[in-house]
Design a protein around this motif. Structure first.
Motif, PDB file in Angstrom:
ATOM      1  N   ILE A  10     -11.573  -7.934 -10.720  1.00 31.00           N
ATOM      2  CA  ILE A  10     -11.836  -9.060  -9.829  1.00 31.00           C
ATOM      3  C   ILE A  10     -11.439  -8.655  -8.413  1.00 31.00           C
ATOM      4  O   ILE A  10     -10.268  -8.415  -8.132  1.00 31.00           O
ATOM      5  CB  ILE A  10     -11.040 -10.307 -10.262  1.00 31.00           C
ATOM      6  N   GLY A  11     -12.420  -8.575  -7.526  1.00 32.57           N
ATOM      7  CA  GLY A  11     -12.144  -8.225  -6.140  1.00 32.57           C
ATOM      8  C   GLY A  11     -12.907  -7.006  -5.691  1.00 32.57           C
ATOM      9  O   GLY A  11     -12.730  -5.914  -6.250  1.00 32.57           O
ATOM     10  N   GLY A  12     -13.773  -7.168  -4.695  1.00 32.20           N
ATOM     11  CA  GLY A  12     -14.607  -6.083  -4.215  1.00 32.20           C
ATOM     12  C   GLY A  12     -14.134  -5.493  -2.907  1.00 32.20           C
ATOM     13  O   GLY A  12     -14.950  -5.066  -2.086  1.00 32.20           O
ATOM     14  N   GLY A  13     -12.834  -5.447  -2.728  1.00 35.29           N
ATOM     15  CA  GLY A  13     -12.278  -4.760  -1.572  1.00 35.29           C
ATOM     16  C   GLY A  13     -12.001  -3.313  -1.908  1.00 35.29           C
ATOM     17  O   GLY A  13     -12.451  -2.775  -2.933  1.00 35.29           O
ATOM     18  N   VAL A  14     -11.218  -2.665  -1.053  1.00 32.88           N
ATOM     19  CA  VAL A  14     -10.992  -1.244  -1.245  1.00 32.88           C
ATOM     20  C   VAL A  14     -10.178  -0.968  -2.516  1.00 32.88           C
ATOM     21  O   VAL A  14     -10.392   0.053  -3.184  1.00 32.88           O
ATOM     22  CB  VAL A  14     -10.326  -0.654   0.014  1.00 32.88           C
ATOM     23  N   ALA A  15      -9.279  -1.880  -2.903  1.00 26.37           N
ATOM     24  CA  ALA A  15      -8.493  -1.656  -4.117  1.00 26.37           C
ATOM     25  C   ALA A  15      -9.342  -1.819  -5.368  1.00 26.37           C
ATOM     26  O   ALA A  15      -9.314  -0.982  -6.275  1.00 26.37           O
ATOM     27  CB  ALA A  15      -7.306  -2.616  -4.161  1.00 26.37           C
ATOM     28  N   GLY A  16     -10.125  -2.912  -5.439  1.00 26.79           N
ATOM     29  CA  GLY A  16     -10.951  -3.146  -6.622  1.00 26.79           C
ATOM     30  C   GLY A  16     -11.972  -2.058  -6.841  1.00 26.79           C
ATOM     31  O   GLY A  16     -12.177  -1.590  -7.978  1.00 26.79           O
ATOM     32  N   THR A  17     -12.643  -1.616  -5.776  1.00 31.09           N
ATOM     33  CA  THR A  17     -13.648  -0.566  -5.944  1.00 31.09           C
ATOM     34  C   THR A  17     -12.995   0.765  -6.313  1.00 31.09           C
ATOM     35  O   THR A  17     -13.565   1.546  -7.082  1.00 31.09           O
ATOM     36  CB  THR A  17     -14.487  -0.405  -4.667  1.00 31.09           C
ATOM     37  N   SER A  18     -11.794   1.011  -5.800  1.00 26.34           N
ATOM     38  CA  SER A  18     -11.098   2.242  -6.170  1.00 26.34           C
ATOM     39  C   SER A  18     -10.713   2.235  -7.646  1.00 26.34           C
ATOM     40  O   SER A  18     -10.818   3.256  -8.337  1.00 26.34           O
ATOM     41  CB  SER A  18      -9.853   2.432  -5.304  1.00 26.34           C
ATOM     42  N   ILE A  19     -10.265   1.093  -8.142  1.00 27.86           N
ATOM     43  CA  ILE A  19      -9.924   0.995  -9.570  1.00 27.86           C
ATOM     44  C   ILE A  19     -11.163   1.220 -10.420  1.00 27.86           C
ATOM     45  O   ILE A  19     -11.130   1.966 -11.414  1.00 27.86           O
ATOM     46  CB  ILE A  19      -9.276  -0.367  -9.866  1.00 27.86           C
ATOM     47  N   ALA A  20     -12.294   0.601 -10.049  1.00 29.16           N
ATOM     48  CA  ALA A  20     -13.541   0.815 -10.797  1.00 29.16           C
ATOM     49  C   ALA A  20     -13.961   2.278 -10.740  1.00 29.16           C
ATOM     50  O   ALA A  20     -14.381   2.864 -11.750  1.00 29.16           O
ATOM     51  CB  ALA A  20     -14.641  -0.083 -10.234  1.00 29.16           C
ATOM     52  N   TYR A  21     -13.848   2.878  -9.576  1.00 28.07           N
ATOM     53  CA  TYR A  21     -14.205   4.296  -9.411  1.00 28.07           C
ATOM     54  C   TYR A  21     -13.372   5.175 -10.337  1.00 28.07           C
ATOM     55  O   TYR A  21     -13.899   6.066 -11.023  1.00 28.07           O
ATOM     56  CB  TYR A  21     -13.989   4.686  -7.942  1.00 28.07           C
TER      57      TYR A  21
END
Length: 363
Positions: A10-21
């Motif tokens: 949940i969250g499309g900032g730099v932290a959320g996208t990094s976790i998905a990556y």
């Protein structure tokens, strides 16, 4: 309709996208990232973008060091340039006690591979000729620090995650988190239905407290209004200038299109929207608070006198998630399978790579 997922972020900032990556880098295919609006529409888009590696603990410093490694290669890997500029950083000592601290940090940093160098005021002035050396007792120089484009970094991480199978849904506002006993079971959204998952990551930034309440947990973050300004072009503001901090004056500087980014950390910061964040607050800034910025402006002009004549191009004032102790909130909550990654206290860009890596490894 309820869809199955392995992990919901949940969250499309730099932290959320990094976790998905980083989850997809470890082999996860069924990763779904949800953002209430668009990628970077929270605190990420208004970050100053500084990346400094030296922190108060070995763990945090290693996280930042990994981030630099990632930012160096991410553009070539994904085809999207995160705007990484490895220009180095200066940390000035405007008091005798500060130079003692920098000497201790130098020895500590070198023990785990940081090329930190203590230099004279004259040497530092050669690297950043705009600062007034009066009252400066020396500086710490770290050549592998730098700055980048926060939105560029986010989109590059998102593309890397998509390339390895992640699904990213924007306009997907979370309305509920399903919990069965002490275990998370899924997420409900306003416009994209429900998702069943045994792992959910709350990387919602300033909304992390509200998201946590949906699962019955307390995420102790509050939005504080963080300000910095961008000047018109000034003489000697070269693109290869290192970033510069003066901790005694609580200010920082970096070059931006021939001008300077000037910001800092106030002794009496202002909270924002403690009674609830407006539901339509997406990709928005707060009104400039020039009176509150005056203390920082005085310190910045004292250290970089050319600012007294420089024109102001814009003032950025945006809320960021801060914690009571100034440290990150990372890890699994008391609800099993529900992880939290928030409260970056205006250091989220520097931390993003390392946060994504350690969160993915824990999960």
């Amino acid at each position: 309709m309820t869809e199955e997922a392995g992990v919901i972020v949940i969250g499309g900032g730099v932290a959320g996208t990094s976790i998905a990556y980083h989850l997809t880098a470890l082999g996860w295919k069924d990763v779904v990232l949800l953002d209430r609006s668009e990628l970077t529409s929270g605190s990420t888009f208004h970050s100053a973008g500084l990346v400094g590696q030296l922190r108060s603990s070995l763990t945090l410093t290693r996280m930042m060091m990994y981030g630099v490694e990632l930012y160096r290669r991410l553009g070539a890997e994904t085809g999207l340039d995160p705007g990484w500029h490895e220009v180095g950083s200066l940390r000035l000592a405007s008091s005798p006690r500060r130079i003692e601290e920098l000497h201790r940090l130098s020895g500590w940093g070198k023990t785990f591979g940081l090329p930190l160098e203590i230099m004279t005021t004259e040497q530092a002035h050669d690297l950043f000729p705009l600062f007034d050396p009066d009252g400066v007792h020396g500086a710490a120089y770290l050549p592998t620090d730098g700055h980048l484009d926060p939105s560029g970094l986010t989109f590059a991480l998102a593309k890397g995650a998509r390339q390895r199978g992640a699904t990213i849904l924007t306009g997907a506002r979370v309305t509920g988190i399903d919990v069965d006993g002490d275990r998370v079971r899924g997420v409900r959204t306003a416009d994209h239905g429900a998702f069943r998952a045994d792992v959910v990551v709350n990387a919602a930034g300033i909304w992390a407290h509200e998201i946590g309440r949906m699962a019955g947990i307390d995420v102790s973050v509050v939005p504080l209004a963080h300000q910095f300004l961008i000047t018109e072009p000034v003489d000697e503001a070269r693109s290869d200038l290192p970033t510069m901090r003066d901790p005694d004056l609580l200010v920082y500087f970096r070059e931006e299109v021939g001008g300077l980014v000037v910001g800092g950390y106030e002794r009496s910061p202002r909270t924002w929207s403690l009674d609830g964040i407006p539901p339509d607050f997406n990709h928005q800034l707060l009104n400039p608070d020039w009176e509150r910025f005056e203390e920082l402006s005085d310190g910045a002009q004292r250290r970089v006198p050319i600012l007294r004549e420089a024109g102001v191009k814009s003032m950025i004032n945006g809320p960021e998630a801060f914690t009571p102790d100034g440290e990150f909130i990372l890890g699994e909550s008391e609800v099993r399978g529900l992880f939290v990654a928030t409260g970056f206290c205006a250091h989220g860009i520097a931390a993003a790579g390392g946060v994504g890596k350690v969160m993915a490894e824990w999960i």
